[in-house]
Design a protein around this motif. Sequence first.
Motif, PDB file in Angstrom:
ATOM      1  N   ILE A 137      27.961  -8.769  15.936  1.00  0.00           N
ATOM      2  CA  ILE A 137      27.355  -7.536  15.751  1.00  0.00           C
ATOM      3  C   ILE A 137      25.735  -8.216  14.961  1.00  0.00           C
ATOM      4  O   ILE A 137      25.963  -8.540  13.922  1.00  0.00           O
ATOM      5  CB  ILE A 137      27.976  -6.690  14.801  1.00  0.00           C
ATOM      6  N   ARG A 138      24.597  -7.954  15.276  1.00  0.00           N
ATOM      7  CA  ARG A 138      23.271  -8.115  14.187  1.00  0.00           C
ATOM      8  C   ARG A 138      22.698  -8.236  13.251  1.00  0.00           C
ATOM      9  O   ARG A 138      22.389  -8.539  12.180  1.00  0.00           O
ATOM     10  CB  ARG A 138      22.709  -9.397  15.388  1.00  0.00           C
ATOM     11  N   ARG A 139      23.106  -6.842  13.187  1.00  0.00           N
ATOM     12  CA  ARG A 139      22.566  -5.181  12.831  1.00  0.00           C
ATOM     13  C   ARG A 139      22.657  -4.429  12.304  1.00  0.00           C
ATOM     14  O   ARG A 139      24.393  -3.966  13.726  1.00  0.00           O
ATOM     15  CB  ARG A 139      21.071  -4.896  14.271  1.00  0.00           C
ATOM     16  N   ILE A 140      23.347  -4.133  11.440  1.00  0.00           N
ATOM     17  CA  ILE A 140      24.178  -2.886  11.061  1.00  0.00           C
ATOM     18  C   ILE A 140      23.938  -1.640  12.386  1.00  0.00           C
ATOM     19  O   ILE A 140      22.757  -1.404  11.715  1.00  0.00           O
ATOM     20  CB  ILE A 140      24.150  -2.752   9.611  1.00  0.00           C
ATOM     21  N   PRO A 141      24.453  -1.155  12.699  1.00  0.00           N
ATOM     22  CA  PRO A 141      24.485   0.126  13.468  1.00  0.00           C
ATOM     23  C   PRO A 141      24.344   1.579  13.008  1.00  0.00           C
ATOM     24  O   PRO A 141      25.126   1.978  11.677  1.00  0.00           O
ATOM     25  CB  PRO A 141      26.128   0.493  14.505  1.00  0.00           C
ATOM     26  N   ASN A 142      23.204   2.135  13.312  1.00  0.00           N
ATOM     27  CA  ASN A 142      22.710   3.689  12.714  1.00  0.00           C
ATOM     28  C   ASN A 142      24.115   4.212  12.269  1.00  0.00           C
ATOM     29  O   ASN A 142      24.008   4.537  11.133  1.00  0.00           O
ATOM     30  CB  ASN A 142      21.744   3.901  13.803  1.00  0.00           C
ATOM     31  N   GLU A 143      25.480   4.397  13.405  1.00  0.00           N
ATOM     32  CA  GLU A 143      25.823   5.212  12.389  1.00  0.00           C
ATOM     33  C   GLU A 143      26.681   4.831  11.005  1.00  0.00           C
ATOM     34  O   GLU A 143      27.152   5.738  10.326  1.00  0.00           O
ATOM     35  CB  GLU A 143      27.446   5.912  13.472  1.00  0.00           C
ATOM     36  N   LEU A 144      26.833   3.569  11.092  1.00  0.00           N
ATOM     37  CA  LEU A 144      27.568   2.622   9.901  1.00  0.00           C
ATOM     38  C   LEU A 144      26.623   2.267   8.960  1.00  0.00           C
ATOM     39  O   LEU A 144      26.684   3.069   7.419  1.00  0.00           O
ATOM     40  CB  LEU A 144      27.669   1.343  10.238  1.00  0.00           C
ATOM     41  N   TRP A 145      25.046   2.549   9.519  1.00  0.00           N
ATOM     42  CA  TRP A 145      24.207   2.075   8.150  1.00  0.00           C
ATOM     43  C   TRP A 145      24.085   3.961   7.418  1.00  0.00           C
ATOM     44  O   TRP A 145      23.845   3.816   6.274  1.00  0.00           O
ATOM     45  CB  TRP A 145      22.649   2.005   8.791  1.00  0.00           C
ATOM     46  N   ASN A 146      24.335   5.160   7.854  1.00  0.00           N
ATOM     47  CA  ASN A 146      24.049   6.227   7.556  1.00  0.00           C
ATOM     48  C   ASN A 146      25.041   6.492   6.637  1.00  0.00           C
ATOM     49  O   ASN A 146      25.086   7.197   5.782  1.00  0.00           O
ATOM     50  CB  ASN A 146      24.325   6.928   8.565  1.00  0.00           C
ATOM     51  N   GLU A 147      26.619   5.557   6.619  1.00  0.00           N
ATOM     52  CA  GLU A 147      27.491   5.535   5.449  1.00  0.00           C
ATOM     53  C   GLU A 147      27.210   5.123   4.571  1.00  0.00           C
ATOM     54  O   GLU A 147      27.446   5.519   3.275  1.00  0.00           O
ATOM     55  CB  GLU A 147      28.820   5.842   6.058  1.00  0.00           C
ATOM     56  N   PHE A 148      26.447   3.723   4.505  1.00  0.00           N
ATOM     57  CA  PHE A 148      26.135   3.046   3.831  1.00  0.00           C
ATOM     58  C   PHE A 148      25.601   3.095   2.951  1.00  0.00           C
ATOM     59  O   PHE A 148      25.058   2.727   1.428  1.00  0.00           O
ATOM     60  CB  PHE A 148      26.424   1.493   4.456  1.00  0.00           C
ATOM     61  N   LYS A 149      24.179   3.773   3.462  1.00  0.00           N
ATOM     62  CA  LYS A 149      23.252   3.842   2.667  1.00  0.00           C
ATOM     63  C   LYS A 149      23.401   4.903   1.582  1.00  0.00           C
ATOM     64  O   LYS A 149      22.265   5.231   0.568  1.00  0.00           O
ATOM     65  CB  LYS A 149      21.982   4.485   3.363  1.00  0.00           C
ATOM     66  N   LYS A 150      24.319   5.500   2.047  1.00  0.00           N
ATOM     67  CA  LYS A 150      24.655   7.047   0.706  1.00  0.00           C
ATOM     68  C   LYS A 150      25.042   6.146  -0.672  1.00  0.00           C
ATOM     69  O   LYS A 150      25.412   6.940  -1.678  1.00  0.00           O
ATOM     70  CB  LYS A 150      25.886   7.675   1.242  1.00  0.00           C
ATOM     71  N   ILE A 151      25.891   5.279  -0.181  1.00  0.00           N
ATOM     72  CA  ILE A 151      26.141   4.563  -1.434  1.00  0.00           C
ATOM     73  C   ILE A 151      25.352   3.138  -2.467  1.00  0.00           C
ATOM     74  O   ILE A 151      25.681   3.690  -3.427  1.00  0.00           O
ATOM     75  CB  ILE A 151      27.732   3.294  -1.168  1.00  0.00           C
ATOM     76  N   LEU A 152      24.355   3.275  -1.525  1.00  0.00           N
ATOM     77  CA  LEU A 152      23.752   1.993  -1.830  1.00  0.00           C
ATOM     78  C   LEU A 152      22.083   2.822  -3.413  1.00  0.00           C
ATOM     79  O   LEU A 152      22.398   4.372  -3.242  1.00  0.00           O
ATOM     80  CB  LEU A 152      22.601   1.700  -1.332  1.00  0.00           C
ATOM     81  N   PRO A 153      22.719   2.105  -4.507  1.00  0.00           N
ATOM     82  CA  PRO A 153      21.201   3.134  -5.099  1.00  0.00           C
ATOM     83  C   PRO A 153      20.015   2.998  -4.251  1.00  0.00           C
ATOM     84  O   PRO A 153      19.061   2.765  -3.883  1.00  0.00           O
ATOM     85  CB  PRO A 153      21.359   1.972  -6.204  1.00  0.00           C
ATOM     86  N   THR A 154      19.264   4.210  -5.303  1.00  0.00           N
ATOM     87  CA  THR A 154      17.881   4.213  -4.601  1.00  0.00           C
ATOM     88  C   THR A 154      17.140   3.265  -4.419  1.00  0.00           C
ATOM     89  O   THR A 154      17.216   2.519  -5.555  1.00  0.00           O
ATOM     90  CB  THR A 154      17.100   5.613  -5.338  1.00  0.00           C
ATOM     91  N   GLU A 155      16.059   2.743  -3.991  1.00  0.00           N
ATOM     92  CA  GLU A 155      15.512   2.116  -3.604  1.00  0.00           C
ATOM     93  C   GLU A 155      14.636   1.588  -3.544  1.00  0.00           C
ATOM     94  O   GLU A 155      13.715   3.388  -4.260  1.00  0.00           O
ATOM     95  CB  GLU A 155      14.849   2.043  -1.596  1.00  0.00           C
ATOM     96  N   LYS A 156      13.035   1.377  -4.366  1.00  0.00           N
ATOM     97  CA  LYS A 156      12.525   1.176  -4.640  1.00  0.00           C
ATOM     98  C   LYS A 156      11.242   2.367  -3.410  1.00  0.00           C
ATOM     99  O   LYS A 156      11.003   1.702  -2.440  1.00  0.00           O
ATOM    100  CB  LYS A 156      11.550   0.057  -4.832  1.00  0.00           C
ATOM    101  N   PRO A 157      10.367   2.883  -3.711  1.00  0.00           N
ATOM    102  CA  PRO A 157       8.992   3.590  -3.299  1.00  0.00           C
ATOM    103  C   PRO A 157       8.211   2.520  -2.524  1.00  0.00           C
ATOM    104  O   PRO A 157       7.977   1.690  -3.445  1.00  0.00           O
ATOM    105  CB  PRO A 157       8.580   4.388  -3.442  1.00  0.00           C
ATOM    106  N   PRO A 158       7.749   3.094  -1.007  1.00  0.00           N
ATOM    107  CA  PRO A 158       7.082   2.315  -1.166  1.00  0.00           C
ATOM    108  C   PRO A 158       5.265   2.071  -0.808  1.00  0.00           C
ATOM    109  O   PRO A 158       4.954   3.132  -1.789  1.00  0.00           O
ATOM    110  CB  PRO A 158       6.243   2.561   0.942  1.00  0.00           C
ATOM    111  N   LYS A 159       4.498   0.737  -1.258  1.00  0.00           N
ATOM    112  CA  LYS A 159       3.610   1.191  -2.065  1.00  0.00           C
ATOM    113  C   LYS A 159       3.280   1.297  -3.845  1.00  0.00           C
ATOM    114  O   LYS A 159       2.583   1.430  -3.493  1.00  0.00           O
ATOM    115  CB  LYS A 159       2.395   1.977  -1.213  1.00  0.00           C
ATOM    116  N   THR A 160       4.127   0.919  -3.919  1.00  0.00           N
ATOM    117  CA  THR A 160       4.464   0.099  -5.489  1.00  0.00           C
ATOM    118  C   THR A 160       3.881  -1.139  -6.030  1.00  0.00           C
ATOM    119  O   THR A 160       3.776  -2.202  -4.900  1.00  0.00           O
ATOM    120  CB  THR A 160       5.984   0.805  -5.651  1.00  0.00           C
ATOM    121  N   VAL A 161       3.913  -1.004  -6.984  1.00  0.00           N
ATOM    122  CA  VAL A 161       3.289  -2.134  -7.692  1.00  0.00           C
ATOM    123  C   VAL A 161       4.100  -3.748  -8.084  1.00  0.00           C
ATOM    124  O   VAL A 161       5.450  -3.450  -8.109  1.00  0.00           O
ATOM    125  CB  VAL A 161       3.089  -2.256  -9.533  1.00  0.00           C
ATOM    126  N   GLY A 162       3.702  -4.896  -7.469  1.00  0.00           N
ATOM    127  CA  GLY A 162       4.576  -5.589  -7.746  1.00  0.00           C
ATOM    128  C   GLY A 162       5.051  -5.834  -6.480  1.00  0.00           C
ATOM    129  O   GLY A 162       4.372  -6.215  -5.205  1.00  0.00           O
TER     130      GLY A 162
END
Length: 139
Positions: free
Chosen positions: A18-43
């Motif tokens: 597996i070179r990329r995390i499958p969609n089904e697994l990603w959908n479960e994993f992203k629930k555990i992650l902290p919130t992402e920085k919104p697009p088009k922000t400074v930095g």
Amino acid sequence: MICVQTKEDKAIHTLPTIRRIPNELWNEFKKILPTEKPPKTVGRPIIPYRKVLDGILYVLRTGCQWKMLSKEYGSGSVCHRRFQEWNKLDVFKNAWIKLLKNYDDKIGINWTWQSIDSISVKSPLGGTRQETIPLIEAN
């Protein structure tokens, strides 16, 4: 390549790595992650968490150096920094517990036995005893 032997036919099937995390697994994993920085922000430009996770998994699977990570995963230093952050936040521990629960619900895990590598219990070369790694509770 990963080799899998099924109970039914006793044949060994070769699965692609597996070179990329499958969609089904990603959908479960992203629930555990902290919130992402919104697009088009400074930095600095944002590298999406999914891309970062693919890079982290690539390094862990292959053993390559962070600085040698392919640019398709973004910056190796960003992947390493996120890996350290997520380790401190117990993201991988929580993901492991969540995935074990999902697997247990779908297929079932034989919880009647456990195994531990002896190196984590006995000190190498007879030195002082290392700290025992605590068991992860699934409840």
